[in-house]
Every structure is written in structure tokens, then in C-alpha cells.
Design an enzyme around this catalytic site. Structure first.
Site, PDB file in Angstrom:
ATOM      1  N   ASN A   1       0.810  -1.223   0.000  1.00 27.36           N
ATOM      2  CA  ASN A   1       0.000   0.000   0.000  1.00 27.36           C
ATOM      3  C   ASN A   1       0.843   1.273   0.000  1.00 27.36           C
ATOM      4  O   ASN A   1       0.309   2.370  -0.198  1.00 27.36           O
ATOM      5  CB  ASN A   1      -0.962   0.014   1.193  1.00 27.36           C
ATOM      6  CG  ASN A   1      -0.240  -0.044   2.525  1.00 27.36           C
ATOM      7  OD1 ASN A   1       0.206  -1.112   2.923  1.00 27.36           O
ATOM      8  ND2 ASN A   1      -0.100   1.085   3.200  1.00 27.36           N
TER       9      ASN A   1
ATOM     10  N   TYR B   1      16.289  -5.024  15.053  1.00 28.34           N
ATOM     11  CA  TYR B   1      15.972  -4.805  13.640  1.00 28.34           C
ATOM     12  C   TYR B   1      17.036  -5.448  12.759  1.00 28.34           C
ATOM     13  O   TYR B   1      16.718  -6.134  11.778  1.00 28.34           O
ATOM     14  CB  TYR B   1      15.876  -3.306  13.335  1.00 28.34           C
ATOM     15  CG  TYR B   1      15.629  -3.008  11.869  1.00 28.34           C
ATOM     16  CD1 TYR B   1      14.431  -3.354  11.263  1.00 28.34           C
ATOM     17  CD2 TYR B   1      16.612  -2.396  11.090  1.00 28.34           C
ATOM     18  CE1 TYR B   1      14.201  -3.104   9.915  1.00 28.34           C
ATOM     19  CE2 TYR B   1      16.394  -2.140   9.748  1.00 28.34           C
ATOM     20  CZ  TYR B   1      15.186  -2.488   9.161  1.00 28.34           C
ATOM     21  OH  TYR B   1      14.971  -2.237   7.827  1.00 28.34           O
TER      22      TYR B   1
END
Length: 357
Positions: free
Chosen positions: A85, A239
Site C-alpha cells: 500500500n 531490527y
């Protein structure tokens, strides 16, 4: 030698000279590689000899069409892009649809996904997009997505595992896994392994593209205690470990897929200014600087599109790419024992959740 080749060579040299497992040297290497990455981004913007990202994407699409000119017209080709998106996922979905694929936007937020779909249709004038809801923080959602997909399609030609979160405060997925590892790796692990039969059934072969990061170099390795224990959580290192898991998983899966018609590769998209950096907390001045030196989503999507569509990488598998060129990953990602450990750990996490459903 191209600018991309120079940047990749410098980063490989830094990695080979500093990867000893020592945390200070890893930090030093990380800083040097990030500097090289940002320098490349800046130079690529001002060097007129470097083709624009849009022209390079158009070239990949032309090469893909030429390579598939004799394909049977009535065979529907299908692609999935997670996190499509916005950002590089959005650009990747645009390119795949233009290449003729029925392109599924696999997104968590249905409203944002629908907005993206409407925009993509306006941009391309094409109708071969659709939305299927997928929350990678929920294995129940992953299962539901796979069930919905298989009820409609028998084969899958391209899977781009693009969605992710970056350096967020500590939280857990709906299944109790640390969020960065859970979304960036476990959700995609569960999705990919459940779609392998559809990928293997694709006529003419299928491709899996896993979006990793330069951050995969910025850790000494995957510390499972930092995934399991909140007290050991560090949003930067977690991360980095999640991104290293992306590369390690890709290499493990490539081994398992040897002898099939499915390839899998991972990549660093570049240092990009997208909404993935929302947890970094930069401020107005740094935002201005970042906009000057970081590449945009179109340039960031280039390597994903290259690996998904280019005939140049036909048959290539188990490789790590940066700037559309194969380069050296973190050495731990090449260690088969590390690959097997990650696979078993991931498999056990998924099985444990499935047993409780």
C-alpha cells in the site's frame, strides 16, 4: 565499473576486513557501509550518467516482455506483494501489474490498501490489481490469507516479501513474538512455506524475493535471547537481526528448493526515505537532510523489480543483491548450521501457535 559496482565493492571490502564477531568492529563496519550507501544515493542523484529509476524499471519491463513473448496468452500469471500500500511495495506492485501479472496487494489495513489499489489503477489504467488482507503479526491472519488465495488461484508466479517494521519500541505480535522479528521474519516464513506448493505449480518457474536491508550487516549474529527476553531488547540490534534472518532464511530456502523450478533471493533496497522510518525520530532538520541524500521509493524498488522480473537473473537462487548486483551477505547468512538453526526455531514457533489454534 559502474557507480553501483564501486559502492558494492567498497562495502564488501569493509565487511571482509571487519567481520570478526567483535561488536566494536561491527559498529565500525556498519558506519562505513551506511556512509557508502548514503554517498551512493547522493551521487546517483547528481550524476547525469546514471539512468533514472523510472527508465531502468521500463527497461526491465521491456526485457521481461521480450523474454516471455512466446508464453501462452491464456495462462494467468499471479504475483503477491506484501506491504504494497505504500513505499517500495507500492512501486513494485505497479511494475508487476504493468508486466501483466494479476497483482495482489497483501496488506494489513484494508482502507489504506483500497486507497493504494485505486491509485494504482489510475496511474496504470490497468485493472489487474486486487486486495487481500494480511496481518503478518498474526499467524491466524497468515493462514486465512493463504486459504483465501488458494481458493481463488492454483499457482503463484512471484512472491515479494516486502512488508516490515523498523526500530519500533518493544511490543509483541498477536502470537507473542517480539514484533520486529515476528513481522519481518516469522510472518513471512509462515506465508512463504505455506505457499510453496502454489509456487512449485507455476508453469515456467516461480520467484521469491525477500526484501532485507543493509542493517543485516549491523549485528554479530542472531541472538535468540534478545528475541525471547524483553530485558535484552535493543530496537536497533533487533531490527538488524530480523533483517539478517531475512537473508539467512532466503539462503536456507534456496538449499531446500534445489532441483525445483522456484528460486529465492534477498536484497538490500538502498537507504530510502519512506514511512518505514517513522520510529526513528529524526526531526525537521534531519528530515530535510534525509530527503537530500536518501533515495526515493522508486529507486528503492528497483532491485526488487529486477529480481522479480529480469531475465538476467533467471535461475539465480540463494544470492544477496544490492543495486541490482549480486554481492556478499553477512557471513552468518552463508553458514548452513546458522540457516538450519533459524529454520528449526521458526518452524517450532509456527507449529506451537498452530497447535494452540
Amino acid at each position: 565499473m559502474t557507480l553501483a559496482s564501486v559502492a558494492n565493492t567498497i562495502q564488501s571490502m569493509v565487511l571482509s576486513r571487519t567481520n570478526t564477531g567483535s561488536k566494536p568492529l561491527v559498529l565500525l563496519a556498519s558506519g562505513a557501509q551506511l556512509f557508502t550507501d548514503i554517498s551512493y544515493g547522493l551521487l546517483s542523484k547528481i550524476d547525469r550518467s546514471v539512468p533514472s529509476a523510472s527508465s531502468r524499471i521500463d527497461r526491465i519491463l521491456m526485457d521481461h516482455r521480450d523474454a516471455h513473448r512466446d508464453d501462452t496468452a491464456d495462462v494467468q500469471k499471479v504475483a503477491i506483494v506484501t506491504g504494497a500500500n505504500s513505499g517500495i511495495g507500492f512501486v513494485t506492485a505497479n511494475a508487476l501489474a504493468r508486466a501483466g501479472y494479476q497483482t495482489i496487494l497483501a496488506c494489513r489495513n484494508p482502507e489504506l490498501a483500497q486507497e493504494a489499489l485505486d491509485t494504482l489503477k489510475r496511474q496504470t489504467g490497468l485493472e489487474n490489481f486486487e486486495v487481500m488482507q494480511l496481518d503478518l503479526a498474526s499467524l491466524e491472519s497468515v493462514n486465512g490469507f493463504v486459504k483465501q488465495f488458494k481458493a481463488k488461484y492454483e499457482t503463484l508466479d512471484i512472491l515479494v516479501n516486502n512488508a516490515g517494521v523498523m526500530m519500533c519500541p518493544y511490543s509483541q505480535t498477536k502470537d507473542g513474538t517480539e514484533m520486529q522479528f515476528g513481522i519481518n521474519h516469522i510472518g513471512h516464513f509462515a506465508l512463504t512455506t505455506q505457499l510453496l506448493d502454489s509456487l512449485k505449480a507455476a508453469k515456467g518457474g516461480a520467484r521469491i524475493v525477500n526484501v532485507a536491508s543493509l542493517a543485516s550487516y549491523m549485528t554479530t549474529g542472531i541472538d535468540y535471547s534478545a528475541i525471547e527476553d524483553k530485558e535484552n531488547y535493543d530496537r536497533n540490534n533487533n531490527y538488524a537481526m530480523a533483517k539478517l534472518a531475512n537473508v539467512t532464511f532466503s539462503n536456507a530456502l534456496a538449499r531446500k528448493l534445489q532441483g525445483t523450478n522456484v528460486t529465492v533471493n534477498s536484497l538490500h533496497p538502498g537507504s530510502i526515505k519512506t514511512n518505514l522510518t517513522r520510529h526513528v525520530g529524526t526531526g525537521a532538520i534531519m528530515d530535510t537532510i534525509f530527503n537530500m541524500v536518501l533515495i526515493d521509493a522508486q529507486a528503492g524498488a528497483l532491485t526488487s523489480i529486477y529480481l522479480a522480473l529480469s531475465p538476467d537473473v533467471e535461475g539465480a537462487s540463494g544470492k544477496y543483491y544490492s543495486r541490482c548486483e549480486a554481492t556478499n551477505p553477512h557471513p552468518k547468512a552463508l553458514d548452513e548450521a546458522e540457516q538450519d538453526r533459524l529454520w528449526k526455531y521458526s518452524e517450532n514457533l509456527v507449529a506451537k501457535k498452530h497447535a494452540s489454534m
